[in-house]
Enzyme design. Structure first.
Site, PDB file in Angstrom:
ATOM      1  N   GLY A 188       0.821  -1.217   0.000  1.00  0.00           N
ATOM      2  CA  GLY A 188       0.000   0.000   0.000  1.00  0.00           C
ATOM      3  C   GLY A 188       0.848   1.257   0.000  1.00  0.00           C
ATOM      4  O   GLY A 188       1.587   1.500   0.953  1.00  0.00           O
ATOM      5  N   GLY A 190      -0.237   4.331   0.200  1.00  0.00           N
ATOM      6  CA  GLY A 190      -1.068   5.438   0.673  1.00  0.00           C
ATOM      7  C   GLY A 190      -0.285   6.238   1.707  1.00  0.00           C
ATOM      8  O   GLY A 190       0.933   6.062   1.869  1.00  0.00           O
ATOM      9  N   ILE A 192      -0.173   6.188   5.029  1.00  0.00           N
ATOM     10  CA  ILE A 192       0.480   5.459   6.126  1.00  0.00           C
ATOM     11  C   ILE A 192       1.692   4.684   5.608  1.00  0.00           C
ATOM     12  O   ILE A 192       2.774   4.708   6.200  1.00  0.00           O
ATOM     13  CB  ILE A 192      -0.540   4.540   6.842  1.00  0.00           C
ATOM     14  CG1 ILE A 192      -1.614   5.406   7.510  1.00  0.00           C
ATOM     15  CG2 ILE A 192       0.142   3.631   7.864  1.00  0.00           C
ATOM     16  CD1 ILE A 192      -2.781   4.649   8.116  1.00  0.00           C
ATOM     17  N   GLU A 211       2.147  -1.435  -4.609  1.00  0.00           N
ATOM     18  CA  GLU A 211       0.854  -0.767  -4.710  1.00  0.00           C
ATOM     19  C   GLU A 211       0.075  -1.377  -5.876  1.00  0.00           C
ATOM     20  O   GLU A 211       0.565  -1.399  -7.001  1.00  0.00           O
ATOM     21  CB  GLU A 211       1.071   0.746  -4.919  1.00  0.00           C
ATOM     22  CG  GLU A 211      -0.158   1.538  -5.309  1.00  0.00           C
ATOM     23  CD  GLU A 211      -1.299   1.454  -4.313  1.00  0.00           C
ATOM     24  OE1 GLU A 211      -1.097   1.778  -3.134  1.00  0.00           O
ATOM     25  OE2 GLU A 211      -2.407   1.042  -4.723  1.00  0.00           O
ATOM     26  N   ALA A 276      -0.448  -1.852   4.876  1.00  0.00           N
ATOM     27  CA  ALA A 276      -1.071  -0.527   5.034  1.00  0.00           C
ATOM     28  C   ALA A 276      -2.021  -0.312   3.865  1.00  0.00           C
ATOM     29  O   ALA A 276      -1.824   0.561   3.022  1.00  0.00           O
ATOM     30  CB  ALA A 276       0.010   0.548   5.079  1.00  0.00           C
ATOM     31  N   VAL A 277      -3.067  -1.167   3.822  1.00  0.00           N
ATOM     32  CA  VAL A 277      -3.986  -1.129   2.672  1.00  0.00           C
ATOM     33  C   VAL A 277      -5.274  -0.378   3.001  1.00  0.00           C
ATOM     34  O   VAL A 277      -6.249  -0.464   2.274  1.00  0.00           O
ATOM     35  CB  VAL A 277      -4.320  -2.558   2.170  1.00  0.00           C
ATOM     36  CG1 VAL A 277      -3.091  -3.210   1.562  1.00  0.00           C
ATOM     37  CG2 VAL A 277      -4.893  -3.423   3.289  1.00  0.00           C
ATOM     38  N   ARG A 279      -8.079   1.493   6.147  1.00  0.00           N
ATOM     39  CA  ARG A 279      -8.692   1.284   7.457  1.00  0.00           C
ATOM     40  C   ARG A 279     -10.193   1.147   7.277  1.00  0.00           C
ATOM     41  O   ARG A 279     -10.769   1.661   6.320  1.00  0.00           O
ATOM     42  CB  ARG A 279      -8.353   2.465   8.374  1.00  0.00           C
ATOM     43  CG  ARG A 279      -6.841   2.565   8.624  1.00  0.00           C
ATOM     44  CD  ARG A 279      -6.469   3.735   9.485  1.00  0.00           C
ATOM     45  NE  ARG A 279      -7.019   3.675  10.818  1.00  0.00           N
ATOM     46  CZ  ARG A 279      -6.529   2.941  11.813  1.00  0.00           C
ATOM     47  NH1 ARG A 279      -5.457   2.185  11.620  1.00  0.00           N
ATOM     48  NH2 ARG A 279      -7.097   2.941  13.001  1.00  0.00           N
ATOM     49  N   HIS A 451       9.512  38.288   3.660  1.00  0.00           N
ATOM     50  CA  HIS A 451      10.679  37.822   2.908  1.00  0.00           C
ATOM     51  C   HIS A 451      11.873  37.697   3.857  1.00  0.00           C
ATOM     52  O   HIS A 451      12.093  38.605   4.666  1.00  0.00           O
ATOM     53  CB  HIS A 451      11.025  38.820   1.805  1.00  0.00           C
ATOM     54  CG  HIS A 451      12.301  38.478   1.098  1.00  0.00           C
ATOM     55  ND1 HIS A 451      12.368  37.462   0.165  1.00  0.00           N
ATOM     56  CD2 HIS A 451      13.556  38.983   1.215  1.00  0.00           C
ATOM     57  CE1 HIS A 451      13.623  37.381  -0.281  1.00  0.00           C
ATOM     58  NE2 HIS A 451      14.366  38.282   0.349  1.00  0.00           N
TER      59      HIS A 451
HETATM   60  P1  FAD Z   1     -10.074   6.926  16.530  1.00  0.00           P
HETATM   61  O1  FAD Z   1      -8.928   7.834  16.652  1.00  0.00           O
HETATM   62  O2  FAD Z   1      -9.874   5.610  15.881  1.00  0.00           O
HETATM   63  O3  FAD Z   1     -10.636   6.731  17.997  1.00  0.00           O
HETATM   64  C1  FAD Z   1     -11.713   5.902  18.284  1.00  0.00           C
HETATM   65  C2  FAD Z   1     -11.620   5.484  19.741  1.00  0.00           C
HETATM   66  O4  FAD Z   1     -12.822   4.798  20.100  1.00  0.00           O
HETATM   67  C3  FAD Z   1     -10.484   4.505  20.018  1.00  0.00           C
HETATM   68  O5  FAD Z   1      -9.810   4.879  21.172  1.00  0.00           O
HETATM   69  C4  FAD Z   1     -11.200   3.164  20.201  1.00  0.00           C
HETATM   70  O6  FAD Z   1     -10.489   2.290  21.069  1.00  0.00           O
HETATM   71  C5  FAD Z   1     -12.506   3.621  20.825  1.00  0.00           C
HETATM   72  N1  FAD Z   1     -13.627   2.701  20.616  1.00  0.00           N
HETATM   73  C6  FAD Z   1     -14.021   2.148  19.445  1.00  0.00           C
HETATM   74  N2  FAD Z   1     -15.132   1.404  19.633  1.00  0.00           N
HETATM   75  C7  FAD Z   1     -15.427   1.505  20.954  1.00  0.00           C
HETATM   76  C8  FAD Z   1     -16.452   0.949  21.773  1.00  0.00           C
HETATM   77  N3  FAD Z   1     -17.413   0.201  21.228  1.00  0.00           N
HETATM   78  N4  FAD Z   1     -16.430   1.225  23.092  1.00  0.00           N
HETATM   79  C9  FAD Z   1     -15.461   2.014  23.637  1.00  0.00           C
HETATM   80  N5  FAD Z   1     -14.483   2.572  22.915  1.00  0.00           N
HETATM   81  C10 FAD Z   1     -14.469   2.320  21.584  1.00  0.00           C
HETATM   82  N6  FAD Z   1      -4.817  11.827  10.443  1.00  0.00           N
HETATM   83  C11 FAD Z   1      -4.444  13.121  10.285  1.00  0.00           C
HETATM   84  O7  FAD Z   1      -5.314  13.995  10.163  1.00  0.00           O
HETATM   85  N7  FAD Z   1      -3.115  13.471  10.267  1.00  0.00           N
HETATM   86  C12 FAD Z   1      -2.128  12.560  10.367  1.00  0.00           C
HETATM   87  O8  FAD Z   1      -0.946  12.903  10.355  1.00  0.00           O
HETATM   88  C13 FAD Z   1      -2.488  11.195  10.538  1.00  0.00           C
HETATM   89  N8  FAD Z   1      -1.534  10.245  10.669  1.00  0.00           N
HETATM   90  C14 FAD Z   1      -1.907   8.955  10.860  1.00  0.00           C
HETATM   91  C15 FAD Z   1      -0.906   7.998  10.972  1.00  0.00           C
HETATM   92  C16 FAD Z   1      -1.238   6.670  11.166  1.00  0.00           C
HETATM   93  C17 FAD Z   1      -0.141   5.651  11.308  1.00  0.00           C
HETATM   94  C18 FAD Z   1      -2.617   6.301  11.273  1.00  0.00           C
HETATM   95  C19 FAD Z   1      -3.012   4.874  11.523  1.00  0.00           C
HETATM   96  C20 FAD Z   1      -3.619   7.248  11.147  1.00  0.00           C
HETATM   97  C21 FAD Z   1      -3.276   8.581  10.929  1.00  0.00           C
HETATM   98  N9  FAD Z   1      -4.246   9.561  10.777  1.00  0.00           N
HETATM   99  C22 FAD Z   1      -3.873  10.868  10.573  1.00  0.00           C
HETATM  100  C23 FAD Z   1      -5.686   9.249  10.829  1.00  0.00           C
HETATM  101  C24 FAD Z   1      -6.262   9.604  12.207  1.00  0.00           C
HETATM  102  O9  FAD Z   1      -5.538   8.918  13.196  1.00  0.00           O
HETATM  103  C25 FAD Z   1      -7.734   9.242  12.273  1.00  0.00           C
HETATM  104  O10 FAD Z   1      -8.420   9.879  11.207  1.00  0.00           O
HETATM  105  C26 FAD Z   1      -8.346   9.692  13.585  1.00  0.00           C
HETATM  106  O11 FAD Z   1      -7.702   9.099  14.679  1.00  0.00           O
HETATM  107  C27 FAD Z   1      -9.825   9.315  13.623  1.00  0.00           C
HETATM  108  O12 FAD Z   1     -10.371   9.797  14.806  1.00  0.00           O
HETATM  109  P2  FAD Z   1     -11.675   9.118  15.447  1.00  0.00           P
HETATM  110  O13 FAD Z   1     -11.930   9.858  16.712  1.00  0.00           O
HETATM  111  O14 FAD Z   1     -12.746   9.054  14.442  1.00  0.00           O
HETATM  112  O15 FAD Z   1     -11.271   7.608  15.745  1.00  0.00           O
END
Ligand code: FAD
Length: 474
Positions: A188, A190, A192, A211, A276-277, A279, A451
């Site tokens: 992947g 992308g 990540i 990819e 890393a395909v 999420r 500048h």
């Molecule tokens: P999440 O951050 O996934 O949080 C959800 C939370 O809910 C988790 O803690 C989970 O454990 C909890 N949960 C889930 N189901 C339940 C349940 N039923 N009961 C209780 N708790 C629960 N985005 C950017 O904008 N900039 C970046 O630089 C960036 N870098 C990234 C790098 C990597 C390696 C990765 C994997 C992602 C990256 N992202 C980045 C994406 C970003 O992390 C996500 O878009 C963001 O975290 C999503 O936020 P969220 O609150 O929707 O979900």
């Protein structure tokens, strides 16, 4: 007896913790449930972003950038060092400290704003009930007229390359390797895959990224993707496009990958494999029968433009709903929903969400690409400017890349801004503000830019839309 709240938020990632804090600020009695266990075995708020996503990846990108500069660029400044070495344990330990600081920070913000925190797995039941299975397996019930689902997303696993977190890892595993692998395979290309591939490449790993799609960074503007591909190739990232992986077999503590490309079936052997395909929404187990909340064909919660699910008082935000999987998109959805619950006009402008890839050079954009405008039949004009002609970039020794501004051919309104180069993760904000205020390329061109700064590339690209750039021949 169940605990009663005005708002319950499921998930304390970026989307959930913003929703919870804003709801509490607006005087609503708020609870937030999360089940993420940190490296110390305790509840760690902040979701994917703070624990295994945005922040830890940026910590490692920065460490590996320092090492790369030391081993590749410092000599141009007349700085030399004997036998530079990377201590991976110290680098990962620094990353862990940063993670702990920020997850602890969310806990403090919850306390300060009087958000009640519950650790455990939450399931939405009918009639505005949330059941929470605690880490001790005891189940309690919470109720509230408004419930915000912010369950986020998890890594997609390939059936033929199951994560064993030793040889085949996901994003969390790739942030925690205990040594630089000699050969790292990444499935992947992308965001990540490119970011984490870059970390380990800069530290000396031979990185091969496979990819399946034929185009590199298909969602980015073509000119930007072209520059990025050239720079990544120079850094030694071996990106193979149109390479469909069909097998990942563990042999003698290595992974043998079989893939098919234009030349037929190929094999390559790596010491670690990062898958890393993409999420998927973390919605399995989140909804009991009879809640009235619908999932789409990709398991995402169906919502309208206000993040409402259609079931009374049930909202959903962040990665578990449609739209880009970006932390800042989740932040704004969380805030907007809390405001709507409090009877205020919460709003998100999905047209001005910036995208950033934190590679070297960085890539950032907002708005439409040329290809999108062509397909929509919208007339446009473009202007671009290379960092090689920006004094500050030359002084910094970071000249690769360019800024490109796309404006409407008749009205001059900015339709998209695309960048690849040094510091563009910060420069993109200027374009977002300009677009948010419905600015024209001429507006950007007439604004005074300090500048020498990198922001002069944005200024000159805007001037270039009207063929009046000063520091290049138009
Ligand atoms: P999440 O951050 O996934 O949080 C959800 C939370 O809910 C988790 O803690 C989970 O454990 C909890 N949960 C889930 N189901 C339940 C349940 N039923 N009961 C209780 N708790 C629960 N985005 C950017 O904008 N900039 C970046 O630089 C960036 N870098 C990234 C790098 C990597 C390696 C990765 C994997 C992602 C990256 N992202 C980045 C994406 C970003 O992390 C996500 O878009 C963001 O975290 C999503 O936020 P969220 O609150 O929707 O979900």
């Amino acid at each position: 007896m169940s605990d009663q709240f005005d708002v319950i938020v499921i998930g304390a990632g970026p989307a959930g913790y913003h929703a919870a804090i804003r709801a509490a600020q607006l005087g609503l009695k708020t609870a937030c449930v999360d089940n993420f266990i940190g490296k110390d075995g305790k509840l760690a708020l902040g979701g994917t972003c703070l624990n295994v996503g945005c922040i830890p990846s940026k910590a490692l990108l920065d460490s590996s950038k320092q090492f790369h500069l030391l081993t590749h660029s410092f000599k141009d400044h007349g700085i030399s060092a004997t036998n530079p070495a990377i201590d991976v344990a110290t680098m990962v330990g620094r990353k862990d400290k940063i993670v702990k600081q920020f997850t602890g920070g969310v806990a403090l913000l919850f306390k300060g704003n009087k958000v009640t925190t519950y650790g455990g797995y939450a399931t939405l039941q009918p009639n505005h009930v949330v059941s929470v299975k605690g880490f001790d397996n005891k189940v309690i019930e919470l109720t509230a007229p408004n419930i915000v689902l912010a369950a986020g997303s998890t890594s997609i696993e390939l059936p033929f390359a199951k994560f064993d977190n030793k040889l085949i890892v996901d994003n969390a595993g790739a942030l925690d390797l205990d040594a630089v692998p000699k050969r790292l395979g990444v499935i992947g290309a992308g965001v990540i895959g490119l970011e984490l591939g870059s970390v380990w490449r800069r530290l000396g790993a031979e990185v091969t990224i496979l990819e399946a799609l034929p185009d590199f960074l298909g969602t980015a503007d073509k000119d930007i993707a072209k520059v990025a591909a050239r720079e990544f190739a120079k850094q030694g990232l071996d990106i193979k496009l149109g390479a469909k992986v069909s097998k990942a077999e563990i042999k003698d503590k290595t992974v043998e990958l079989t893939y098919t490309d234009a030349k037929g079936e190929q094999k390559t052997v790596v010491d670690k494999l990062l898958v890393a395909v993409g999420r998927r929404a973390a919605t399995s187990g989140l909804l009991a029968e009879g809640t009235g909340v619908q999932l789409d064909e990709r398991g995402r919660i169906v919502v309208d433009e206000h993040c409402h699910t259609g079931a009374e008082g049930i909202w959903a935000v962040g990665d578990c709903v449609r739209g880009p999987m970006l932390a800042h998109k989740g932040f704004e959805e969380g805030i907007a929903v809390a405001e709507l619950i409090a009877g205020k006009p919460g709003h998100i402008n999905y047209d001005t969400i910036p995208w950033v890839i934190y590679t070297e050079p960085e890539i950032a954009w907002v708005g439409k690409t040329e290809a999108e405008l062509k397909a929509a039949g919208i007339p446009y004009k473009t202007g671009s400017f290379p960092f090689a002609a920006v004094g500050r970039a030359v002084a910094m020794n970071e000249t690769a890349g360019q800024v490109k501004v796309i404006a409407h051919a008749q009205t001059d309104r900015i339709l998209g801004v695309h960048m690849v180069g040094p510091g563009v993760s910060e420069l993109i904000s200027e374009a977002v503000v300009a677009m948010e205020f419905h600015g024209s390329a001429e507006d950007l061109a007439r604004i005074v830019h300090a500048h020498p700064t990198l922001s002069e590339a944005v200024h000159e690209a805007a001037l270039s839309v009207d063929k009046r750039s000063i520091h290049k021949i138009n």
